[in-house]
Design an enzyme around this catalytic site. Structure first.
Site, short mmCIF file in Angstrom:
data_model
loop_
_atom_site.label_atom_id
_atom_site.label_comp_id
_atom_site.label_asym_id
_atom_site.label_seq_id
_atom_site.Cartn_x
_atom_site.Cartn_y
_atom_site.Cartn_z
N CYS A 57 -12.43 13.57 10.54
CA CYS A 57 -12.68 13.49 11.97
C CYS A 57 -12.31 14.84 12.58
CB CYS A 57 -11.84 12.38 12.60
SG CYS A 57 -10.06 12.66 12.46
N HIS A 59 -2.74 12.32 6.25
CA HIS A 59 -2.38 11.42 5.16
C HIS A 59 -3.44 11.43 4.06
CE1 HIS A 59 0.53 8.95 7.86
NE2 HIS A 59 1.12 9.97 7.27
N HIS A 103 -0.36 13.66 13.45
CA HIS A 103 0.09 12.36 13.96
C HIS A 103 0.99 12.48 15.19
CE1 HIS A 103 -0.59 11.97 9.54
NE2 HIS A 103 -1.38 11.02 9.99
N GLU A 108 2.79 8.26 13.78
CA GLU A 108 2.21 8.29 15.13
C GLU A 108 2.97 7.36 16.08
OE1 GLU A 108 -1.81 6.96 17.46
OE2 GLU A 108 -2.07 7.65 15.39
N THR A 126 -3.74 5.08 17.29
CA THR A 126 -5.16 5.43 17.33
C THR A 126 -5.94 5.01 16.09
OG1 THR A 126 -4.80 7.63 16.38
CG2 THR A 126 -4.68 7.42 18.79
N SER A 174 -3.38 5.03 7.40
CA SER A 174 -3.61 3.77 8.11
C SER A 174 -5.09 3.48 8.29
CB SER A 174 -2.91 3.82 9.48
OG SER A 174 -3.12 2.62 10.18
N ASN A 175 -5.87 4.47 8.69
CA ASN A 175 -7.29 4.20 8.95
C ASN A 175 -8.04 3.88 7.66
OD1 ASN A 175 -9.28 6.67 8.25
ND2 ASN A 175 -7.29 7.50 8.81
#
Length: 335
Positions: free
Chosen positions: A18, A47, A80, A132, A170, A229-230
Protein backbone atom coordinates in the site's frame (compact mmCIF):
# COMPACT_ATOMS: atom_id res chain seq x y z
CA UNK A 1 3.86 -21.12 -17.44
CA UNK A 2 2.32 -24.57 -17.67
CA UNK A 3 -1.34 -25.31 -17.21
CA UNK A 4 -3.38 -28.44 -16.67
CA UNK A 5 -6.96 -28.53 -17.97
CA UNK A 6 -9.42 -27.22 -15.41
CA UNK A 7 -6.75 -25.83 -13.07
CA UNK A 8 -6.46 -22.08 -12.64
CA UNK A 9 -5.29 -19.31 -10.36
CA UNK A 10 -7.35 -16.28 -9.39
CA UNK A 11 -4.94 -13.41 -8.70
CA UNK A 12 -6.25 -10.57 -6.54
CA UNK A 13 -5.91 -6.95 -7.56
CA UNK A 14 -5.04 -4.86 -5.73
CA UNK A 15 -2.58 -6.77 -3.54
CA UNK A 16 0.77 -6.15 -1.91
CA UNK A 17 2.31 -2.82 -1.01
CA UNK A 18 0.00 0.00 0.00
CA UNK A 19 1.09 3.64 -0.19
CA UNK A 20 2.03 3.79 3.49
CA UNK A 21 4.24 0.70 3.31
CA UNK A 22 5.86 1.84 0.08
CA UNK A 23 6.65 5.20 1.71
CA UNK A 24 8.12 3.57 4.84
CA UNK A 25 10.34 1.10 2.98
CA UNK A 26 11.62 3.78 0.59
CA UNK A 27 12.26 6.03 3.60
CA UNK A 28 14.63 3.46 5.12
CA UNK A 29 16.42 2.96 1.78
CA UNK A 30 16.73 6.73 1.22
CA UNK A 31 18.02 7.27 4.77
CA UNK A 32 20.70 4.61 4.27
CA UNK A 33 21.65 6.13 0.94
CA UNK A 34 21.65 9.70 2.27
CA UNK A 35 23.20 9.24 5.71
CA UNK A 36 24.93 5.88 5.49
CA UNK A 37 24.63 2.91 7.82
CA UNK A 38 23.59 2.31 10.45
CA UNK A 39 20.02 3.59 10.46
CA UNK A 40 18.20 2.31 13.52
CA UNK A 41 14.50 1.44 13.18
CA UNK A 42 12.25 1.08 16.21
CA UNK A 43 10.24 -2.13 15.67
CA UNK A 44 9.92 -3.68 12.22
CA UNK A 45 9.42 -0.88 9.69
CA UNK A 46 6.54 -2.97 8.30
CA UNK A 47 5.37 -6.44 9.30
CA UNK A 48 7.11 -8.55 6.69
CA UNK A 49 10.00 -10.94 7.27
CA UNK A 50 11.49 -10.58 3.77
CA UNK A 51 11.43 -6.78 3.83
CA UNK A 52 13.08 -6.64 7.26
CA UNK A 53 15.80 -9.11 6.27
CA UNK A 54 16.48 -7.21 3.02
CA UNK A 55 16.84 -3.87 4.83
CA UNK A 56 19.08 -5.43 7.49
CA UNK A 57 21.47 -6.53 4.73
CA UNK A 58 21.61 -2.90 3.55
CA UNK A 59 22.52 -1.61 7.01
CA UNK A 60 19.29 -1.06 8.93
CA UNK A 61 19.30 -2.16 12.57
CA UNK A 62 15.93 -3.03 14.08
CA UNK A 63 15.44 -2.52 17.81
CA UNK A 64 12.47 -3.00 20.09
CA UNK A 65 13.12 -0.05 22.40
CA UNK A 66 14.42 3.46 21.77
CA UNK A 67 16.93 3.04 24.62
CA UNK A 68 18.75 0.40 22.54
CA UNK A 69 19.93 3.07 20.09
CA UNK A 70 23.33 4.57 20.98
CA UNK A 71 23.25 8.37 21.53
CA UNK A 72 24.14 10.50 18.53
CA UNK A 73 22.48 8.21 15.99
CA UNK A 74 19.41 8.31 13.76
CA UNK A 75 16.30 6.32 14.66
CA UNK A 76 13.28 5.83 12.41
CA UNK A 77 9.78 5.15 13.72
CA UNK A 78 7.86 2.45 11.86
CA UNK A 79 4.78 2.80 9.66
CA UNK A 80 2.61 1.68 12.60
CA UNK A 81 3.26 4.88 14.57
CA UNK A 82 4.45 5.53 18.11
CA UNK A 83 3.15 7.28 21.21
CA UNK A 84 4.33 10.81 22.13
CA UNK A 85 6.39 9.29 24.97
CA UNK A 86 8.58 7.56 22.37
CA UNK A 87 9.44 10.91 20.76
CA UNK A 88 10.37 12.14 24.24
CA UNK A 89 12.57 9.08 24.80
CA UNK A 90 14.42 9.80 21.54
CA UNK A 91 14.99 13.41 22.56
CA UNK A 92 16.36 12.36 25.95
CA UNK A 93 18.55 9.79 24.23
CA UNK A 94 20.10 12.46 21.97
CA UNK A 95 18.77 10.86 18.81
CA UNK A 96 17.84 12.42 15.50
CA UNK A 97 14.50 10.97 14.35
CA UNK A 98 12.68 10.13 11.14
CA UNK A 99 8.95 9.52 11.51
CA UNK A 100 7.74 7.02 8.89
CA UNK A 101 4.27 6.65 10.44
CA UNK A 102 1.67 6.01 7.74
CA UNK A 103 -0.35 9.21 7.19
CA UNK A 104 -3.56 7.20 7.66
CA UNK A 105 -2.38 6.14 11.12
CA UNK A 106 -1.42 9.75 11.85
CA UNK A 107 -5.00 10.70 10.98
CA UNK A 108 -6.30 8.36 13.71
CA UNK A 109 -3.77 9.82 16.18
CA UNK A 110 -5.06 13.32 15.44
CA UNK A 111 -8.65 12.17 15.91
CA UNK A 112 -7.72 10.73 19.30
CA UNK A 113 -6.09 14.00 20.38
CA UNK A 114 -9.05 16.04 19.16
CA UNK A 115 -11.71 13.95 20.93
CA UNK A 116 -9.63 13.76 24.12
CA UNK A 117 -9.34 17.54 24.09
CA UNK A 118 -13.16 17.69 23.95
CA UNK A 119 -13.23 15.25 26.92
CA UNK A 120 -14.78 12.28 25.07
CA UNK A 121 -14.35 8.69 26.16
CA UNK A 122 -12.65 7.04 23.17
CA UNK A 123 -13.33 3.37 22.40
CA UNK A 124 -10.42 2.11 20.28
CA UNK A 125 -11.30 -1.03 18.33
CA UNK A 126 -8.15 -3.05 17.78
CA UNK A 127 -5.95 -5.91 18.88
CA UNK A 128 -4.17 -5.69 22.21
CA UNK A 129 -0.39 -5.47 21.90
CA UNK A 130 -0.34 -4.38 18.25
CA UNK A 131 2.16 -1.54 17.70
CA UNK A 132 -0.46 0.67 16.07
CA UNK A 133 -2.85 0.28 19.00
CA UNK A 134 -0.05 1.06 21.48
CA UNK A 135 0.85 4.20 19.54
CA UNK A 136 -2.72 5.47 19.23
CA UNK A 137 -3.52 4.72 22.87
CA UNK A 138 -0.47 6.72 23.88
CA UNK A 139 -1.92 9.88 22.33
CA UNK A 140 -4.63 10.08 25.00
CA UNK A 141 -4.14 7.30 27.57
CA UNK A 142 -6.56 8.82 30.09
CA UNK A 143 -9.40 8.84 27.56
CA UNK A 144 -8.86 5.67 25.50
CA UNK A 145 -9.96 2.13 26.29
CA UNK A 146 -9.34 -0.80 23.98
CA UNK A 147 -12.20 -2.90 22.63
CA UNK A 148 -10.71 -6.10 21.19
CA UNK A 149 -13.76 -7.46 19.38
CA UNK A 150 -17.50 -7.83 20.12
CA UNK A 151 -16.83 -10.04 23.14
CA UNK A 152 -15.20 -7.06 24.90
CA UNK A 153 -18.26 -4.82 24.63
CA UNK A 154 -19.98 -6.15 27.78
CA UNK A 155 -17.18 -4.90 30.03
CA UNK A 156 -16.93 -1.40 28.51
CA UNK A 157 -17.79 1.38 30.94
CA UNK A 158 -17.90 5.09 30.16
CA UNK A 159 -18.37 8.29 32.14
CA UNK A 160 -21.09 9.76 29.91
CA UNK A 161 -22.89 7.53 27.36
CA UNK A 162 -23.71 10.63 25.33
CA UNK A 163 -20.07 11.65 24.95
CA UNK A 164 -18.25 8.66 23.48
CA UNK A 165 -16.64 8.02 20.10
CA UNK A 166 -15.15 4.94 18.45
CA UNK A 167 -11.87 4.85 16.54
CA UNK A 168 -10.19 1.85 14.90
CA UNK A 169 -6.88 0.21 14.17
CA UNK A 170 -6.42 0.75 10.42
CA UNK A 171 -5.65 -2.88 9.47
CA UNK A 172 -8.70 -4.73 10.81
CA UNK A 173 -11.31 -6.68 8.93
CA UNK A 174 -14.07 -4.30 7.88
CA UNK A 175 -16.78 -6.82 8.78
CA UNK A 176 -15.21 -7.62 12.15
CA UNK A 177 -14.94 -3.93 12.99
CA UNK A 178 -18.53 -3.17 12.08
CA UNK A 179 -19.71 -6.13 14.15
CA UNK A 180 -17.97 -4.56 17.14
CA UNK A 181 -19.33 -1.10 16.30
CA UNK A 182 -22.88 -2.43 16.07
CA UNK A 183 -22.52 -4.15 19.44
CA UNK A 184 -21.23 -0.90 20.94
CA UNK A 185 -24.13 1.07 19.42
CA UNK A 186 -26.62 -1.37 20.89
CA UNK A 187 -25.13 -0.69 24.30
CA UNK A 188 -24.47 3.03 23.74
CA UNK A 189 -26.97 4.51 21.22
CA UNK A 190 -25.24 7.88 21.51
CA UNK A 191 -21.92 6.51 20.20
CA UNK A 192 -20.27 8.90 17.72
CA UNK A 193 -18.47 7.61 14.62
CA UNK A 194 -15.18 9.14 13.42
CA UNK A 195 -15.51 11.83 10.72
CA UNK A 196 -14.02 9.46 8.13
CA UNK A 197 -13.39 5.72 7.94
CA UNK A 198 -10.37 4.67 10.01
CA UNK A 199 -9.80 1.34 8.26
CA UNK A 200 -7.27 2.01 5.55
CA UNK A 201 -8.37 2.05 1.91
CA UNK A 202 -5.77 -0.60 1.02
CA UNK A 203 -6.98 -2.97 3.73
CA UNK A 204 -10.55 -2.61 2.47
CA UNK A 205 -9.60 -3.07 -1.19
CA UNK A 206 -7.56 -6.21 -0.52
CA UNK A 207 -10.39 -7.69 1.52
CA UNK A 208 -12.89 -6.86 -1.23
CA UNK A 209 -10.80 -8.70 -3.85
CA UNK A 210 -10.54 -11.75 -1.59
CA UNK A 211 -14.30 -11.72 -1.02
CA UNK A 212 -14.82 -11.79 -4.79
CA UNK A 213 -12.49 -14.76 -5.30
CA UNK A 214 -13.47 -16.65 -2.14
CA UNK A 215 -16.69 -18.05 -3.57
CA UNK A 216 -14.83 -19.63 -6.52
CA UNK A 217 -11.48 -20.64 -5.04
CA UNK A 218 -11.39 -23.84 -3.00
CA UNK A 219 -7.99 -22.74 -1.68
CA UNK A 220 -6.69 -19.22 -1.03
CA UNK A 221 -2.99 -18.57 -0.43
CA UNK A 222 -2.23 -15.28 1.29
CA UNK A 223 1.38 -14.17 1.10
CA UNK A 224 2.30 -12.34 4.28
CA UNK A 225 3.89 -12.62 7.72
CA UNK A 226 2.11 -13.90 10.80
CA UNK A 227 2.61 -10.64 12.70
CA UNK A 228 0.92 -8.71 9.89
CA UNK A 229 -2.60 -7.92 11.06
CA UNK A 230 -3.97 -7.15 7.60
CA UNK A 231 -2.51 -10.38 6.16
CA UNK A 232 -4.04 -12.48 8.94
CA UNK A 233 -7.38 -10.78 8.28
CA UNK A 234 -7.20 -11.77 4.59
CA UNK A 235 -7.09 -15.44 5.59
CA UNK A 236 -10.18 -14.95 7.76
CA UNK A 237 -12.01 -13.03 5.02
CA UNK A 238 -11.27 -15.78 2.46
CA UNK A 239 -12.81 -18.45 4.67
CA UNK A 240 -15.86 -16.33 5.43
CA UNK A 241 -16.28 -15.67 1.69
CA UNK A 242 -16.60 -19.39 1.00
CA UNK A 243 -13.10 -20.72 0.38
CA UNK A 244 -12.69 -24.25 1.72
CA UNK A 245 -9.20 -23.50 3.01
CA UNK A 246 -6.96 -20.44 3.30
CA UNK A 247 -3.35 -20.31 4.44
CA UNK A 248 -0.79 -17.63 5.23
CA UNK A 249 2.77 -18.11 3.96
CA UNK A 250 5.86 -15.92 3.93
CA UNK A 251 7.45 -17.74 1.01
CA UNK A 252 6.45 -20.18 -1.73
CA UNK A 253 8.54 -22.88 -0.06
CA UNK A 254 6.09 -22.95 2.85
CA UNK A 255 3.20 -24.17 0.68
CA UNK A 256 2.24 -27.78 1.36
CA UNK A 257 1.45 -29.74 -1.82
CA UNK A 258 -1.23 -31.61 0.16
CA UNK A 259 -3.26 -28.38 0.16
CA UNK A 260 -3.80 -28.82 -3.59
CA UNK A 261 -5.55 -32.18 -3.32
CA UNK A 262 -8.93 -31.91 -5.07
CA UNK A 263 -8.40 -28.21 -5.79
CA UNK A 264 -9.10 -26.80 -9.26
CA UNK A 265 -9.08 -23.08 -8.41
CA UNK A 266 -6.46 -21.40 -6.20
CA UNK A 267 -6.82 -17.80 -5.09
CA UNK A 268 -3.63 -15.82 -4.52
CA UNK A 269 -3.23 -12.48 -2.78
CA UNK A 270 -0.78 -10.69 -0.51
CA UNK A 271 -0.87 -8.41 2.49
CA UNK A 272 -0.19 -4.68 2.29
CA UNK A 273 3.44 -5.07 3.39
CA UNK A 274 4.42 -7.77 0.87
CA UNK A 275 6.69 -7.08 -2.14
CA UNK A 276 5.48 -8.45 -5.48
CA UNK A 277 8.54 -10.70 -5.91
CA UNK A 278 7.13 -13.04 -3.24
CA UNK A 279 3.81 -13.33 -5.09
CA UNK A 280 5.64 -14.07 -8.33
CA UNK A 281 7.46 -16.93 -6.61
CA UNK A 282 4.13 -18.40 -5.45
CA UNK A 283 2.71 -18.14 -8.97
CA UNK A 284 5.80 -19.91 -10.34
CA UNK A 285 5.45 -22.65 -7.70
CA UNK A 286 1.80 -23.18 -8.67
CA UNK A 287 2.60 -23.11 -12.39
CA UNK A 288 5.11 -25.91 -11.94
CA UNK A 289 2.26 -27.99 -10.51
CA UNK A 290 -0.19 -27.34 -13.33
CA UNK A 291 -1.81 -24.11 -12.17
CA UNK A 292 -0.50 -21.91 -14.98
CA UNK A 293 -3.79 -20.32 -16.07
CA UNK A 294 -3.94 -17.00 -14.18
CA UNK A 295 -7.04 -14.77 -14.11
CA UNK A 296 -7.07 -11.33 -12.50
CA UNK A 297 -9.80 -10.52 -9.96
CA UNK A 298 -9.88 -6.74 -9.88
CA UNK A 299 -11.75 -5.08 -7.01
CA UNK A 300 -10.47 -1.49 -7.17
CA UNK A 301 -7.98 0.93 -8.69
CA UNK A 302 -5.36 2.45 -6.39
CA UNK A 303 -3.51 5.65 -7.22
CA UNK A 304 -2.76 7.09 -3.77
CA UNK A 305 0.85 8.03 -2.99
CA UNK A 306 2.40 9.72 0.04
CA UNK A 307 5.39 12.05 0.12
CA UNK A 308 8.46 10.89 2.03
CA UNK A 309 9.02 12.00 5.65
CA UNK A 310 10.10 15.64 5.83
CA UNK A 311 13.11 14.70 7.97
CA UNK A 312 14.81 13.24 4.88
CA UNK A 313 15.22 16.82 3.65
CA UNK A 314 17.55 17.67 6.57
CA UNK A 315 21.11 16.69 7.46
CA UNK A 316 20.28 14.36 10.32
CA UNK A 317 23.85 13.19 10.90
CA UNK A 318 24.83 16.78 11.72
CA UNK A 319 21.67 17.12 13.78
CA UNK A 320 22.55 14.00 15.81
CA UNK A 321 26.12 15.25 16.31
CA UNK A 322 24.78 18.61 17.50
CA UNK A 323 22.55 16.85 20.04
CA UNK A 324 25.60 15.05 21.38
CA UNK A 325 27.70 18.21 21.54
CA UNK A 326 24.88 20.13 23.18
CA UNK A 327 24.72 17.65 26.06
CA UNK A 328 28.37 16.69 26.15
CA UNK A 329 30.19 13.78 24.55
CA UNK A 330 30.49 12.53 20.99
CA UNK A 331 28.30 9.84 19.43
CA UNK A 332 30.61 9.07 16.52
CA UNK A 333 32.33 6.15 18.22
CA UNK A 334 29.01 4.70 19.38
CA UNK A 335 27.56 4.23 15.90
Amino acid sequence: MTASPGRRVLLAAPRGYCAGVDRAVIAVEKALEQYGAPIYVRHEIVHNKYVVQTLEKKGAIFVEQTEEVPPGNIVMFSAHGVAPTVHEEAQRGRLATIDATCPLVTKVHKEAVRYAKDDYDILLIGHEGHEEVIGTSGEAPEHIQLVDGPEDVAKVEVRDPNKIVWLSQTTLSVDETMETVNALKNKFPGLVSPPSDDICYATQNRQLAVKQMGAEAELVIVVGSRNSSNSVRLVEVAKLAGSREAYLVDFAGEIDEAWLEGVTTVGVTSGASVPEVLVEEVLQWLSERGYGDVELVKAAEESITFSLPKELRRDLRDEAAALMAERGGSGASEA
